[in-house]
Scaffold this motif. Structure first.
Motif, short mmCIF file in Angstrom:
data_model
loop_
_atom_site.label_atom_id
_atom_site.label_comp_id
_atom_site.label_asym_id
_atom_site.label_seq_id
_atom_site.Cartn_x
_atom_site.Cartn_y
_atom_site.Cartn_z
N ASP A 626 0.96 -1.20 0.06
CA ASP A 626 -0.08 -0.01 0.29
C ASP A 626 0.92 1.13 -0.16
OD1 ASP A 626 -2.25 -1.45 0.03
OD2 ASP A 626 -2.52 -1.50 2.02
N LEU A 627 2.02 1.13 0.74
CA LEU A 627 2.91 2.52 0.73
C LEU A 627 3.45 2.40 -0.69
CD1 LEU A 627 4.47 4.40 2.01
CD2 LEU A 627 6.19 2.90 2.75
N CYS A 628 4.03 1.32 -1.17
CA CYS A 628 4.65 1.49 -2.59
C CYS A 628 3.64 2.12 -3.61
CB CYS A 628 5.06 0.07 -3.01
SG CYS A 628 6.57 -0.60 -1.99
N ARG A 629 2.44 1.36 -3.44
CA ARG A 629 1.22 1.99 -4.58
C ARG A 629 1.09 3.29 -4.21
NH1 ARG A 629 -2.35 -1.23 -2.90
NH2 ARG A 629 -1.46 -2.88 -3.93
N ARG A 630 0.92 3.94 -2.93
CA ARG A 630 0.83 5.42 -2.81
C ARG A 630 2.04 6.11 -3.33
NH1 ARG A 630 -0.24 5.22 2.01
NH2 ARG A 630 1.87 5.90 3.07
N LEU A 631 3.21 5.72 -3.03
CA LEU A 631 4.40 6.46 -3.61
C LEU A 631 4.72 6.59 -5.13
CD1 LEU A 631 7.13 5.05 -1.10
CD2 LEU A 631 6.03 7.49 -1.12
N PHE A 632 3.81 5.29 -5.75
CA PHE A 632 3.99 5.02 -7.10
C PHE A 632 3.07 6.22 -7.74
CE2 PHE A 632 2.28 2.28 -10.75
CZ PHE A 632 3.38 3.04 -11.85
N ARG A 633 1.83 6.40 -7.08
CA ARG A 633 0.83 7.49 -7.85
C ARG A 633 1.54 8.78 -7.48
NH1 ARG A 633 -3.29 5.47 -9.97
NH2 ARG A 633 -3.98 3.40 -9.42
N LEU A 634 2.04 9.20 -6.50
CA LEU A 634 2.59 10.38 -6.03
C LEU A 634 3.81 10.78 -7.29
CD1 LEU A 634 3.12 10.42 -2.19
CD2 LEU A 634 1.61 11.79 -3.50
N SER A 635 4.74 9.72 -7.45
CA SER A 635 5.81 9.87 -8.24
C SER A 635 5.26 10.08 -9.87
CB SER A 635 6.73 8.88 -8.36
OG SER A 635 6.23 7.63 -8.51
N ALA A 636 4.16 9.32 -10.15
CA ALA A 636 3.54 9.47 -11.48
C ALA A 636 3.00 11.01 -11.66
CB ALA A 636 2.38 8.52 -11.60
N ASP A 637 2.33 11.21 -10.64
CA ASP A 637 1.49 12.82 -10.50
C ASP A 637 2.71 13.75 -10.63
OD1 ASP A 637 -0.92 11.47 -10.39
OD2 ASP A 637 -1.03 11.94 -8.04
N LYS A 638 3.61 13.54 -9.95
CA LYS A 638 4.92 14.49 -10.11
C LYS A 638 5.29 14.33 -11.51
CE LYS A 638 8.23 17.19 -8.41
NZ LYS A 638 8.08 18.50 -7.92
N HIS A 639 5.55 13.36 -11.92
CA HIS A 639 5.98 13.36 -13.25
C HIS A 639 5.12 14.25 -14.41
CE1 HIS A 639 6.81 11.72 -17.55
NE2 HIS A 639 8.00 11.97 -17.25
N GLN A 640 4.15 13.86 -14.21
CA GLN A 640 3.07 14.60 -15.13
C GLN A 640 3.30 16.17 -14.97
OE1 GLN A 640 2.39 12.57 -17.60
NE2 GLN A 640 0.32 13.45 -17.61
N ASN A 641 3.48 16.45 -13.65
CA ASN A 641 3.43 18.00 -13.22
C ASN A 641 4.68 18.30 -14.17
OD1 ASN A 641 2.44 20.38 -11.87
ND2 ASN A 641 4.26 20.18 -10.89
N LEU A 642 5.85 17.78 -14.07
CA LEU A 642 7.23 18.10 -14.50
C LEU A 642 6.99 18.51 -15.99
CD1 LEU A 642 9.73 16.10 -12.56
CD2 LEU A 642 9.33 18.58 -12.22
N TYR A 643 6.18 17.29 -16.37
CA TYR A 643 6.05 17.53 -18.06
C TYR A 643 5.30 18.79 -18.35
CZ TYR A 643 5.99 15.36 -22.58
OH TYR A 643 6.13 14.91 -23.96
N ARG A 644 4.32 19.14 -17.69
CA ARG A 644 3.33 20.00 -18.14
C ARG A 644 4.07 21.37 -17.82
NH1 ARG A 644 -1.49 17.04 -14.73
NH2 ARG A 644 -2.26 15.89 -16.58
#
Length: 783
Positions: A626-644
């Motif tokens: 559950d922790l890994c899954r939450r960190l996974f989504r946080l990092s994916a959201d961060k990447h999308q924000n960086l790309y934008r």
């Protein structure tokens, strides 16, 4: 000799009876037709310039405004509030016109000024609307009312049926970020890559730069941004590409592949015929601006089309200090290479484009030509593959006069370059994976002398009908060339097609001129320089380790069901795979476009972030799912924000690069900028987007799948990774590195990417793990 006589429009001799004048009617006709075609193109350019110049209005709207003003005046009201009368008073020809004519002329002049003012206002409004980027940061499926209103206004002010370059005058300029913001984002990006002491030292350098030299350099950048259309692009082209003195082969040029599973015809000449004709159809659409303006996928937001202007008839010219990009308005032929010989292939006759069948027959004549290469001719192309300074010196010494200059001019002024390769390539035989690797290396560098790497792009057609291209990077970025390549592949297979025997379709004119063999006079000193360039290029090519593979276990379909961006998913897989491969993290480059702005090119997305590193470490250390899954989504959201942020002008690296250029112009040293610009990109990545989905029917023709393209490694001890997301269930990867680095292995890293993708899907979608758990439980019962 007869061919030489036909090429002369007229000839005369002096005889005792007088002057004997003989005219060649065919030659005069060709001169007339060629001139007529040239004037037609000029007229089309002029017409398009007018239409584009008044966009988002139309030329016919001028007549509407004039009629409206005259109709209003007919009702004895003055819509100009006295301005028409003022214009009438100052008409220079007022004495020679009647009062009624003076009023009419004044009204037309006022209407024209009003029309131009309306155009300026509409363009200014559209430019302000296109400067709004908050829509990009909104959650998928949750569009705010502000954005809905904004979309409606963009549609209103965009007018109807825009041409390719219609939006150019309305695109906003790339903004200059604040130095404080750029430094803050930079320090955040390098924090996971440095030790505590290294980060403290870099932070001190950054603070010192911001408080002293940074503001001074920033002032010059802001001044340039006010004056220039784009404060980055010209410096980026010059200093990143044209001033590079190392070989552009492998280091800069990139390639695009044919269909993965399909070869439309096994006949080399036929494939070349359709391919050339498809390129010419695209060029005609480009010249007439009939191509639809590129847009952000799924939106009405236009992208800059400036890079399209130099697509054809363009060559990179070597110089001792810096190269230049030379573009010609038109070219009526293609330069062809086959078995060490160079040919000029005419692609027009009597003002018309040759049919695919006619081009096929011309190509076949080249293939059947038994003549050997001239002394020193066969490996001349190696000059474009080696270091730039020797090539510039050789060009000046041996190719500035005579027959060599004429033949070199023929190649450089050609529409594009074509290589008829004697090898067979593609996914074939008992070793499909190895054959794809060889195919990629062939397109990237070939034999190091059978491509003309200076041309804007070189097309390669293999003996078994497979094709591909190699593109020079300075004039444009990969998405522009990919758009062209998608059109060519689709037109070749679905529009032009082949007959039952595999030959091209179309009528044939039996009076076509023969392909013209180019002549050379290669001195021994020149041949020695060619061999030296070949040695440099061959060493570089032999060091490239390439691996191409198709990942078919799943694609963007399953990724989207996890509610994760496919690009962010793949980038995190690359981070996880690199960590497993090398045991550490590295500075990661992902290319992002800035074509939302005028003359925009690329920006860097620093994919290795604090969030991605935290996630990878948690996953590898066996933390709770559950922790890994939450960190996974946080990092994916961060990447999308960086790309934008990179897309909307808030990137890091182009700003720092321009600050560094200004510091060099001013002759001041910045330890901070020097260190930032010297950091190696050990993982350089890029996605090849599928831009024209409508051209390919993957439902009814799933075999017509593009394999994408790739590029060489950026760092000697790093990887270059290109990927293309095809349809819903496939991702193709192109991985490059160097054999000379013992820490890198393209096949090993490819295997790590495969496993990382599977692991991330299992983490993001718990249902994916149920079958595996059931299999393990059943195995225990069986025991």
């Amino acid at each position: 000799m007869a061919e030489a006589h036909q090429a002369v429009a007229f000839q005369f001799t002096i005889t005792p009876e007088g002057i004997d004048l003989q005219l060649s009617h065919e030659a005069l006709r060709q001169v007339y037709v060629s001139g007529l075609r040239s004037w037609k193109k000029r007229f089309i350019r002029l017409k398009n310039s007018v239409i584009t110049g008044v966009y988002p209005a139309s030329p016919s709207s001028w007549l509407f405004v004039v009629i409206a003003i005259l109709a209003t005046m007919y009702t004895r009201s003055d819509p100009s509030m006295g301005l028409i009368a003022k214009i009438q008073e100052h008409l220079p020809v007022s004495q020679s016109l009647s009062a009624q004519c003076q009023t009419m002329v004044s009204a037309v002049l006022f209407s024209t000024l009003l029309w131009l003012s309306l155009i300026f206002t509409m363009r200014l409004c559209l430019k302000q609307l296109l400067s709004y980027h908050r829509w990009m940061f909104e959650q998928h499926g949750k569009i705010s009312n502000t954005t809905k209103v904004w979309v409606a206004l963009v549609r209103i002010f965009s007018g109807r049926q825009p041409l390719l370059y219609s939006y150019q005058g309305s695109l906003p300029n790339l903004p200059v970020p604040a130095v404080k913001d750029t430094i803050k984002r930079y320090l955040e990006s390098v924090r996971p890559l440095m030790s505590v002491s290294e980060f403290e030292r870099m932070s001190k350098l950054a603070v010192q730069f911001e408080s002293s030299l940074g503001n001074r350099l920033q002032w010059y950048l802001k001044l340039k941004a006010l004056w220039a259309a784009n404060y980055v692009s010209d410096w980026w082209e010059e200093y990143i590409y044209l001033r590079g003195r190392s070989p552009i082969m492998v280091n800069s040029n990139y390639y695009g592949m044919d269909f993965l599973y399909v070869t439309p015809t096994p006949i080399q000449a036929a494939r070349a015929g359709n391919t050339i004709h498809a390129f010419l159809l695209y060029r005609r659409k480009l010249n007439r601006e009939e191509l639809k303006p590129s847009r952000v996928p799924g939106t009405v937001i236009p992208l800059c089309a400036a890079q399209c202007e130099r697509m054809f008839n363009t060559t990179r010219i070597p110089g001792e200090e810096t190269d230049t990009v030379q573009h010609w308005q038109d070219s009526e032929y293609v330069a062809v290479y086959h078995r060490g010989r160079y040919f000029r292939l005419w692609i027009y006759k009597s003002g018309r484009m040759l049919s695919p069948r006619e081009i096929e027959l011309q190509i076949q004549k080249i293939l059947d030509d038994p003549s050997p290469p001239l002394p020193g001719e066969d490996k001349l192309g190696a000059l474009t593959a080696g270091d730039r300074v020797p090539w510039a010196q050789v060009r000046k010494q041996f190719f500035s006069t005579g027959v060599n200059k004429r033949s070199l001019d023929c190649i450089e002024k050609a529409a594009f370059f074509l290589t008829l390769d004697d090898d067979e390539q593609g996914m074939m035989g008992d070793d499909p994976a190895g054959s794809l690797d060889r195919y990629a290396k062939s397109l990237l560098h070939g034999k190091c002398y059978d491509r003309w790497f200076d041309k804007s792009f070189s097309v390669v057609v293999y003996k078994n009908g497979k094709n591909g291209l190699n593109a020079e990077h300075s004039w444009a970025d990969a998405p522009v060339v990919a758009h062209l390549w998608e059109f060519v592949l689709a037109t070749d297979s679905f529009q032009l097609g082949y007959n039952d025997e595999g030959h091209c379709k179309g009528d044939v004119d039996p009076m076509l001129p023969q392909p013209q063999r180019l002549s050379w006079d290669i001195a021994p000193g020149c041949e020695e320089k060619v061999n030296q360039s070949l040695a440099v290029a061959q060493a570089l090519a032999d060091d490239v380790d390439f691996h191409v593979f198709s990942f078919r276990d799943f694609g963007k379909g399953k990724i989207k069901k996890c509610r994760i961006s496919p690009d962010a998913f793949i980038q995190l897989a690359l981070q996880l795979a690199y960590y497993r491969d090398r045991g550490l993290f590295c500075l990661t480059y992902e290319a992002s476009m800035t074509r939302l702005f005028r003359e925009g090119r690329t920006e860097t997305v620093r994919s290795c972030s604090n969030e991605s590193c935290a996630f990878v470490k948690a996953l590898e250390s066996g933390e709770d799912e559950d922790l890994c899954r939450r960190l996974f989504r946080l990092s994916a959201d961060k990447h999308q924000n960086l790309y934008r942020m990179a897309m909307t002008g808030a990137g890091i690296d182009r700003h720092l690069f321009c600050l560094y250029v200004v510091s060099k112009y001013l002759g001041v040293e910045s330890p901070f900028l020097k260190e930032v610009l010297s950091e190696p990109w050990r993982l350089s990545t890029s996605q090849t987007p599928v831009q024209q989905v409508e051209l390919f029917d993957l439902v009814n023709h799933p075999e017509y799948i593009s394999c994408g393209g790739g590029f060489g490694p950026v760092a000697d001890d790093g990887y270059g990774v290109s990927y293309i997301i095809v349809g819903e269930n496939m991702i193709n990867f192109h991985i490059s590195c160097k054999y000379s680095c013992p820490q890198t292995d393209s096949h090993k890293y490819g295997a790590q990417i495969r496993q990382a993708l599977m692991d991330l899907l299992a983490l993001a979608s718990p249902d994916q793990r149920q079958p595996a758990r059931m299999e393990k439980a059943q195995a225990k019962k069986d025991l």
